[in-house]
Design a protein around this motif. Structure first.
Motif, PDB file in Angstrom:
ATOM      1  N   ASN A 157      45.434  34.141  35.870  1.00 45.13           N
ATOM      2  CA  ASN A 157      44.840  35.316  36.590  1.00 45.13           C
ATOM      3  C   ASN A 157      44.788  36.514  36.703  1.00 45.13           C
ATOM      4  OD1 ASN A 157      43.116  35.941  39.733  1.00 45.13           O
ATOM      5  ND2 ASN A 157      41.503  34.661  37.479  1.00 45.13           N
ATOM      6  N   ARG A 158      43.891  36.859  36.163  1.00 44.51           N
ATOM      7  CA  ARG A 158      43.776  38.507  35.953  1.00 44.51           C
ATOM      8  C   ARG A 158      42.484  39.089  37.256  1.00 44.51           C
ATOM      9  NH1 ARG A 158      42.984  40.123  29.791  1.00 44.51           N
ATOM     10  NH2 ARG A 158      41.506  37.518  29.832  1.00 44.51           N
ATOM     11  N   ILE A 159      43.080  40.988  37.047  1.00 46.11           N
ATOM     12  CA  ILE A 159      42.257  41.746  37.966  1.00 46.11           C
ATOM     13  C   ILE A 159      41.586  42.302  37.294  1.00 46.11           C
ATOM     14  CG2 ILE A 159      42.300  43.768  39.134  1.00 46.11           C
ATOM     15  CD1 ILE A 159      45.169  43.063  39.319  1.00 46.11           C
ATOM     16  N   THR A 160      41.990  42.423  35.680  1.00 45.89           N
ATOM     17  CA  THR A 160      40.528  43.405  35.277  1.00 45.89           C
ATOM     18  C   THR A 160      39.765  42.208  34.542  1.00 45.89           C
ATOM     19  OG1 THR A 160      42.022  43.788  33.495  1.00 45.89           O
ATOM     20  CG2 THR A 160      42.047  45.155  35.351  1.00 45.89           C
ATOM     21  N   ALA A 161      39.830  41.363  34.240  1.00 46.01           N
ATOM     22  CA  ALA A 161      38.766  40.395  33.141  1.00 46.01           C
ATOM     23  C   ALA A 161      39.557  39.138  33.416  1.00 46.01           C
ATOM     24  CB  ALA A 161      39.684  40.685  31.769  1.00 46.01           C
ATOM     25  N   GLY A 162      38.554  38.103  33.218  1.00 44.43           N
ATOM     26  CA  GLY A 162      38.456  36.574  33.638  1.00 44.43           C
ATOM     27  C   GLY A 162      37.286  35.889  32.378  1.00 44.43           C
ATOM     28  N   THR A 163      38.101  34.691  32.585  1.00 49.18           N
ATOM     29  CA  THR A 163      37.125  33.521  31.507  1.00 49.18           C
ATOM     30  C   THR A 163      35.474  32.882  32.066  1.00 49.18           C
ATOM     31  OG1 THR A 163      38.569  31.746  31.525  1.00 49.18           O
ATOM     32  CG2 THR A 163      39.479  33.283  30.104  1.00 49.18           C
ATOM     33  N   ALA A 164      35.070  31.931  31.986  1.00 51.03           N
ATOM     34  CA  ALA A 164      33.921  31.774  32.798  1.00 51.03           C
ATOM     35  C   ALA A 164      34.535  30.403  33.537  1.00 51.03           C
ATOM     36  CB  ALA A 164      33.186  31.235  31.000  1.00 51.03           C
ATOM     37  N   THR A 165      35.638  30.400  33.534  1.00 50.64           N
ATOM     38  CA  THR A 165      35.927  28.876  34.160  1.00 50.64           C
ATOM     39  C   THR A 165      37.790  29.966  34.986  1.00 50.64           C
ATOM     40  OG1 THR A 165      36.932  27.953  33.082  1.00 50.64           O
ATOM     41  CG2 THR A 165      35.660  26.945  33.860  1.00 50.64           C
ATOM     42  N   ASN A 166      37.748  30.833  34.684  1.00 52.20           N
ATOM     43  CA  ASN A 166      38.748  31.546  35.440  1.00 52.20           C
ATOM     44  C   ASN A 166      38.466  32.465  35.066  1.00 52.20           C
ATOM     45  OD1 ASN A 166      41.454  32.763  36.540  1.00 52.20           O
ATOM     46  ND2 ASN A 166      42.656  31.667  34.759  1.00 52.20           N
TER      47      ASN A 166
END
Length: 411
Positions: free
Chosen positions: A254-263
């Protein structure tokens, strides 16, 4: 069905390595859930964050049995289910909860209802909360939640890096959710499907929510031993302040500034995984290591500030943790540039000018005194980024319990 048939097809370990290499009862409206539940005396005793959706074929008439480790005890219990990432509804034909009796056995399974009914269908993207059942739930104990899935299951939403053995019956085996013995559960996985939380009625001390990535998720801690730092913090906290819950909202990569559809990014999942948690009083924010390779220190700080502001708007206290060292990380990603960003973010965490209510110096707790850019050997799981059990304990021990603001000073 053996675990390999399902896990190998999904290529989970490959996905993990790629993510690391990148450095990385009825339904209650999320925005109102925490406030309404607080008035009813509900406190989260266990939680996990949905982090994946995968397809299955041929799954029907199967029962899954999931052990979870409580933080706070209470006099009644309910469960929360999620179908967040599925494209089809899922039907739960029968659900039970009870105290674990070793392995996949349950001392006495208690039937759960949803709006008075035994069966509940959770829509795609939806959630469900069970009715309460009277069960004396001890703190720091193992509960077991069992779900019977009667129909064709095509998609599963789960939290996959659980570090916890989860038990399944063979396909077609039928409903074994009320079994006390575990003989029907013939294969295992290490993820929690559909289950997102367990709540208890408890004194209104409230709960602490740990928002983080793989380190908070417990990656590389010893499986089936509850050695994640939020579990160890719960043991410390309950020895001093019985009635306080600790909820783990860590997601690997996991990240603060970006993500994915399920994360989704920490910003995007903040409402779901932190602000709407029953009885949530304090947020411990321990993220940013996965952002260092792709975001500037200013962007990371801006994201942390927004998270804190939103939590403060909901009346929560915020304790931030410094980002830990990872020079010589096995799968790369460290550079002098990322180290400079880490130092800049950590300087902000230590002196935020009031953005945070307090901070925990996880960096100082586990770094190598001879080279503070490295994880100390005593705390290293072997990849030079993820702490071992001793590192997890060092995190939990470094937190000033009084800083959590739960009503009583603790040493």
């Amino acid at each position: 069905m053996p675990v390999s048939g399902m896990r190998s097809a999904r290529g989970r370990f490959t996905v993990l390595l790629l993510a690391i290499m990148a450095l990385v009862a009825g339904t209650v409206a999320p925005a109102e859930a925490g406030q309404q539940d607080d008035r009813r005396g509900w406190t989260g005793t266990w939680a996990t964050a949905a982090s994946e959706h995968y397809d299955v074929s041929g799954m029907s008439e199967v029962t899954v049995r999931m052990p979870v480790h409580t933080s706070v005890g209470g006099s009644s219990v309910r469960i929360r289910l999620t179908n967040a990432y599925a494209t089809d509804p899922v039907t739960i034909g029968h659900a039970t909860v009870g105290l674990r009796d070793g392995g996949s056995a349950v001392a006495r399974p208690y039937d759960l209802r949803f709006g008075g009914k035994r069966e509940v269908t959770v829509p795609a993207g939806g959630q469900a909360v069970s009715d309460p059942v009277g069960l004396a739930v001890p703190a720091l104990a193992d509960l077991v939640v069992s779900l019977h899935l009667p129909g064709q299951v095509t998609h599963i939403t789960d939290h996959w890096w659980a570090r916890q053995t989860v038990y399944w019956t063979d396909y077609g085996a039928g409903d074994h959710s009320a079994d006390t013995a575990g003989d029907a559960f013939t294969w295992t996985t290490t993820s929690w499907p559909f289950l997102s939380g367990v709540d208890v009625t408890a004194p209104r001390t409230g709960s602490v929510v740990a928002l983080g990535d793989s380190i908070t998720d417990g990656s590389f801690s010893t499986p089936d031993t509850n050695q994640r730092w939020p579990d160890l913090l719960s043991a410390r906290l309950n020895a001093c302040r019985p009635g306080a819950g600790v909820l783990n909202a860590g997601i690997t990569s996991n990240r603060i500034t970006a993500g994915t559809a399920t994360n989704p990014s920490a910003l995007d999942r903040l409402e779901r995984d932190v602000l709407s948690q029953p009885g949530a009083r304090t947020l411990i924010l321990f993220e940013g290591i996965n952002d260092l390779s792709g975001a500037s220190a200013e962007q990371i700080i801006a994201g942390m500030t927004e998270i804190s502001d939103r939590a403060h708007q909901r009346g929560m206290r915020v304790v931030a943790a410094t980002i830990t060292p990872y020079k010589d990380f096995t799968w790369g990603g460290w550079s002098e540039e990322t180290e400079a960003r880490r130092q800049q973010v950590n300087a902000f965490v230590r002196d935020s000018g009031g953005v945070f209510d307090d901070y925990a110096d996880f960096d100082r707790a586990v770094r190598d005194p001879a080279d503070p850019r490295r994880l100390g050997a005593a705390y290293d799981s072997g990849d030079h980024l993820h702490p071992n059990d001793a590192g997890m304990k060092a995190f939990a021990d470094s937190i000033d319990l009084a800083a959590l603001g739960l009503g009583r000073d603790c040493s």
